[in-house]
Motif scaffolding. Structure first.
Motif, mmCIF file in Angstrom:
data_model
loop_
_atom_site.group_PDB
_atom_site.id
_atom_site.type_symbol
_atom_site.label_atom_id
_atom_site.label_comp_id
_atom_site.label_asym_id
_atom_site.label_seq_id
_atom_site.Cartn_x
_atom_site.Cartn_y
_atom_site.Cartn_z
ATOM 1 N N VAL A 92 0.851 -1.186 0.000
ATOM 2 C CA VAL A 92 0.000 0.000 0.000
ATOM 3 C C VAL A 92 0.888 1.238 0.000
ATOM 4 O O VAL A 92 1.765 1.381 0.854
ATOM 5 C CB VAL A 92 -0.916 0.012 1.247
ATOM 6 N N ARG A 93 0.679 2.121 -0.975
ATOM 7 C CA ARG A 93 1.418 3.391 -1.028
ATOM 8 C C ARG A 93 0.619 4.428 -0.245
ATOM 9 O O ARG A 93 -0.532 4.732 -0.586
ATOM 10 C CB ARG A 93 1.625 3.878 -2.449
ATOM 11 N N THR A 100 -4.580 17.562 0.467
ATOM 12 C CA THR A 100 -3.226 17.148 0.828
ATOM 13 C C THR A 100 -2.946 17.250 2.329
ATOM 14 O O THR A 100 -1.901 16.796 2.785
ATOM 15 C CB THR A 100 -2.174 17.958 0.051
ATOM 16 N N ALA A 101 -3.856 17.814 3.108
ATOM 17 C CA ALA A 101 -3.698 17.824 4.561
ATOM 18 C C ALA A 101 -4.081 16.465 5.154
ATOM 19 O O ALA A 101 -3.779 16.181 6.303
ATOM 20 C CB ALA A 101 -4.560 18.922 5.185
ATOM 21 N N LEU A 102 -4.750 15.625 4.367
ATOM 22 C CA LEU A 102 -5.163 14.297 4.800
ATOM 23 C C LEU A 102 -4.260 13.230 4.193
ATOM 24 O O LEU A 102 -3.586 13.475 3.193
ATOM 25 C CB LEU A 102 -6.618 14.034 4.393
ATOM 26 N N THR A 103 -4.269 12.046 4.776
ATOM 27 C CA THR A 103 -3.435 10.943 4.321
ATOM 28 C C THR A 103 -4.314 9.836 3.763
ATOM 29 O O THR A 103 -5.345 9.491 4.349
ATOM 30 C CB THR A 103 -2.574 10.413 5.488
ATOM 31 N N CYS A 104 -3.896 9.272 2.624
ATOM 32 C CA CYS A 104 -4.626 8.192 1.960
ATOM 33 C C CYS A 104 -3.654 7.061 1.605
ATOM 34 O O CYS A 104 -2.442 7.245 1.637
ATOM 35 C CB CYS A 104 -5.289 8.691 0.676
ATOM 36 N N GLY A 105 -4.189 5.922 1.247
ATOM 37 C CA GLY A 105 -3.364 4.801 0.825
ATOM 38 C C GLY A 105 -4.020 4.061 -0.327
ATOM 39 O O GLY A 105 -5.237 3.870 -0.344
ATOM 40 N N GLN A 106 -3.209 3.654 -1.288
ATOM 41 C CA GLN A 106 -3.685 2.956 -2.478
ATOM 42 C C GLN A 106 -2.913 1.652 -2.634
ATOM 43 O O GLN A 106 -1.691 1.616 -2.432
ATOM 44 C CB GLN A 106 -3.480 3.831 -3.710
ATOM 45 N N ILE A 107 -3.610 0.599 -2.987
ATOM 46 C CA ILE A 107 -2.967 -0.695 -3.200
ATOM 47 C C ILE A 107 -2.159 -0.637 -4.488
ATOM 48 O O ILE A 107 -2.685 -0.299 -5.545
ATOM 49 C CB ILE A 107 -4.012 -1.827 -3.271
ATOM 50 N N VAL A 108 -0.863 -0.965 -4.391
ATOM 51 C CA VAL A 108 0.009 -0.934 -5.564
ATOM 52 C C VAL A 108 0.494 -2.327 -5.952
ATOM 53 O O VAL A 108 1.069 -2.507 -7.025
ATOM 54 C CB VAL A 108 1.210 0.018 -5.361
ATOM 55 N N LYS A 109 0.271 -3.313 -5.069
ATOM 56 C CA LYS A 109 0.664 -4.687 -5.372
ATOM 57 C C LYS A 109 -0.206 -5.619 -4.531
ATOM 58 O O LYS A 109 -0.467 -5.343 -3.365
ATOM 59 C CB LYS A 109 2.139 -4.917 -5.030
ATOM 60 N N ALA A 110 -0.650 -6.717 -5.142
ATOM 61 C CA ALA A 110 -1.418 -7.732 -4.432
ATOM 62 C C ALA A 110 -0.792 -9.081 -4.754
ATOM 63 O O ALA A 110 -0.929 -9.592 -5.865
ATOM 64 C CB ALA A 110 -2.880 -7.693 -4.858
#
Length: 127
Positions: A39-40, A48-58
Motif C-alpha cells: 500500500v502506497r 493534501t492535509a489528509l493521508t490516503c493509501g492505495q494498493i500498488v501490489k497484491a
C-alpha cells in the motif's frame, strides 16, 4: 529574539518531517493463504492535509481487481505519529470501516473499527 525564531523554525521543520514519515510503501500482514498487499501511503489527492493509501501490489491474492484501489482515505493527524477520522476498506469482506493508524518506526498499526470494536494489522515499511 533570534534564538526564539530559530527554535520555532526548527520545531516546525521537525514536525513536518515527522508527519511525512508515514508516507511510503507498506506491506500488510500475510494472510493464512500467503496473500499480502503493498500500500502506497501519501497525501490524499483531494486534500493534501489528509493521508490516503492505495494498493500498488497484491501478492497471492484471490482477487485480480485490488491493484489501484484506495484502501485508506481521509486520515487526519491526531497527535504525534497518529492519524484518525478516516476510513479503511477491508478487501476480505469488501466493507469500509472507521479507521486509525499509529506509526512506530518502520511499523504502521492500522485498525478498522465498528462502534468500540477494532481489528487491525501491523504493516511493515517496504520503502
Amino acid at each position: 529574539m533570534k534564538h526564539l525564531v530559530a527554535l520555532v523554525a526548527f520545531l516546525m521543520i521537525g514536525t513536518e518531517v515527522q508527519a511525512n514519515d508515514v508516507f511510503g510503501t507498506w506491506q500488510s500482514e500475510t494472510s493464512d493463504t500467503g496473500a499480502y498487499l503493498h500500500v502506497r501511503v501519501a497525501p490524499c489527492g483531494y486534500d493534501t492535509a489528509l493521508t490516503c493509501g492505495q494498493i500498488v501490489k497484491a501478492e497471492n491474492a484471490t482477487r485480480d481487481d485490488l491493484v489501484g484501489r484506495p484502501i485508506i482515505t481521509g486520515m487526519a493527524p491526531d497527535g504525534t505519529n497518529r492519524w484518525s477520522g478516516g476510513q479503511i476498506w477491508a478487501p476480505d469482506d469488501d466493507k469500509t470501516y472507521r479507521s486509525n493508524m499509529a506509526l512506530d518506526g518502520d511499523s504502521l498499526k492500522v485498525e478498522g473499527c465498528v462502534a468500540i470494536f477494532c481489528r487491525g494489522q501491523t504493516w511493515t515499511r517496504v520503502n
